[in-house]
Design a protein around this motif. Structure first.
Motif, PDB file in Angstrom:
ATOM      1  N   CYS A  29      97.671  17.004  33.934  1.00  0.00           N
ATOM      2  CA  CYS A  29      98.869  16.043  33.643  1.00  0.00           C
ATOM      3  C   CYS A  29     100.115  16.533  34.356  1.00  0.00           C
ATOM      4  O   CYS A  29     100.440  17.744  33.814  1.00  0.00           O
ATOM      5  CB  CYS A  29      98.703  15.827  31.819  1.00  0.00           C
ATOM      6  N   VAL A  31     103.231  15.836  33.069  1.00  0.00           N
ATOM      7  CA  VAL A  31     103.945  16.191  32.072  1.00  0.00           C
ATOM      8  C   VAL A  31     103.894  17.579  31.504  1.00  0.00           C
ATOM      9  O   VAL A  31     104.770  18.303  31.239  1.00  0.00           O
ATOM     10  CB  VAL A  31     104.143  15.058  31.128  1.00  0.00           C
ATOM     11  N   CYS A  32     102.682  17.463  30.704  1.00  0.00           N
ATOM     12  CA  CYS A  32     102.411  18.658  29.796  1.00  0.00           C
ATOM     13  C   CYS A  32     101.778  20.008  30.535  1.00  0.00           C
ATOM     14  O   CYS A  32     101.590  20.984  29.948  1.00  0.00           O
ATOM     15  CB  CYS A  32     101.798  18.317  28.475  1.00  0.00           C
ATOM     16  N   GLN A  34      98.656  20.217  31.203  1.00  0.00           N
ATOM     17  CA  GLN A  34      97.161  20.616  30.575  1.00  0.00           C
ATOM     18  C   GLN A  34      96.289  19.722  31.319  1.00  0.00           C
ATOM     19  O   GLN A  34      96.386  18.660  32.104  1.00  0.00           O
ATOM     20  CB  GLN A  34      97.274  20.125  28.984  1.00  0.00           C
ATOM     21  N   CYS A  39      95.111  16.706  27.326  1.00  0.00           N
ATOM     22  CA  CYS A  39      96.356  16.075  27.415  1.00  0.00           C
ATOM     23  C   CYS A  39      96.747  15.240  26.000  1.00  0.00           C
ATOM     24  O   CYS A  39      95.776  14.528  25.770  1.00  0.00           O
ATOM     25  CB  CYS A  39      96.548  15.350  28.662  1.00  0.00           C
ATOM     26  N   GLU A  40      97.379  15.340  25.456  1.00  0.00           N
ATOM     27  CA  GLU A  40      98.106  14.489  24.124  1.00  0.00           C
ATOM     28  C   GLU A  40      99.225  13.585  24.401  1.00  0.00           C
ATOM     29  O   GLU A  40      99.511  13.127  23.452  1.00  0.00           O
ATOM     30  CB  GLU A  40      98.396  15.359  22.920  1.00  0.00           C
ATOM     31  N   CYS A  41      99.901  13.779  25.570  1.00  0.00           N
ATOM     32  CA  CYS A  41     101.225  13.143  25.734  1.00  0.00           C
ATOM     33  C   CYS A  41     100.895  11.643  26.202  1.00  0.00           C
ATOM     34  O   CYS A  41     101.845  10.890  25.748  1.00  0.00           O
ATOM     35  CB  CYS A  41     102.033  13.911  26.922  1.00  0.00           C
ATOM     36  N   GLY A  42      99.880  11.477  26.702  1.00  0.00           N
ATOM     37  CA  GLY A  42      99.722  10.063  27.038  1.00  0.00           C
ATOM     38  C   GLY A  42      98.722   9.160  25.940  1.00  0.00           C
ATOM     39  O   GLY A  42      98.656   7.847  25.943  1.00  0.00           O
ATOM     40  N   LYS A  43      98.256   9.948  24.920  1.00  0.00           N
ATOM     41  CA  LYS A  43      97.751   9.259  23.998  1.00  0.00           C
ATOM     42  C   LYS A  43      98.578   8.567  23.024  1.00  0.00           C
ATOM     43  O   LYS A  43      99.446   9.291  22.343  1.00  0.00           O
ATOM     44  CB  LYS A  43      96.331  10.021  23.332  1.00  0.00           C
TER      45      LYS A  43
END
Length: 128
Positions: A29, A31-32, A34, A39-43
């Motif tokens: 990702c 952005v983060c 990871q 990755c948790e930013c797109g969820k």
């Protein structure tokens, strides 16, 4: 266009957005930074919609073969995959989960409707 730094690395490329792919983790990702699996930013925190599962039968783009489609389930990630597995087992067919939409191979609208109602979900039959 790209100038080289002291170590000979492309400076412009390093500043353009960071690591995109790692041989150890796969796609990353931007952005983060990871792995996409972690990755948790797109969820989304909660699924969008009104919480009513709409069950329909589609054949478009599938060579005339019917697929039962369930949209609007108030589940995400592993919970949706687990429910999909349960419904596919009940129908005795294959399927997948794509972008929060559950697809089951074959025309199993009535079976899926009955199973979702039995599990306590609000459901509607969509389409003709």
């Amino acid at each position: 266009m790209c100038r080289r730094g002291k170590e000979g690395k492309a400076v412009a490329k390093m500043n353009a957005g960071g690591l995109v792919y790692s041989t150890e983790h796969g796609r990353m990702c931007p952005v983060c930074r990871q792995a996409l699996a972690q990755c948790e930013c797109g969820k989304a925190a909660a699924p969008a919609g009104d919480g009513i599962a709409r069950v329909s039968r589609e054949t478009k783009g599938r060579g005339g073969k019917a697929v039962t489609v369930v949209k609007g389930l108030p589940l995400v990630g592993e919970a949706l995959a687990k429910l999909g597995k349960q419904l596919r087992t009940r129908c005795g067919s294959g399927g997948t989960v794509k972008d929060g939409v559950l697809e089951i191979q074959g025309d199993h609208v009535e079976i899926v409707l009955a199973e979702l109602i039995k599990l306590g979900y609000k459901t509607k039959k969509a389409g003709g």
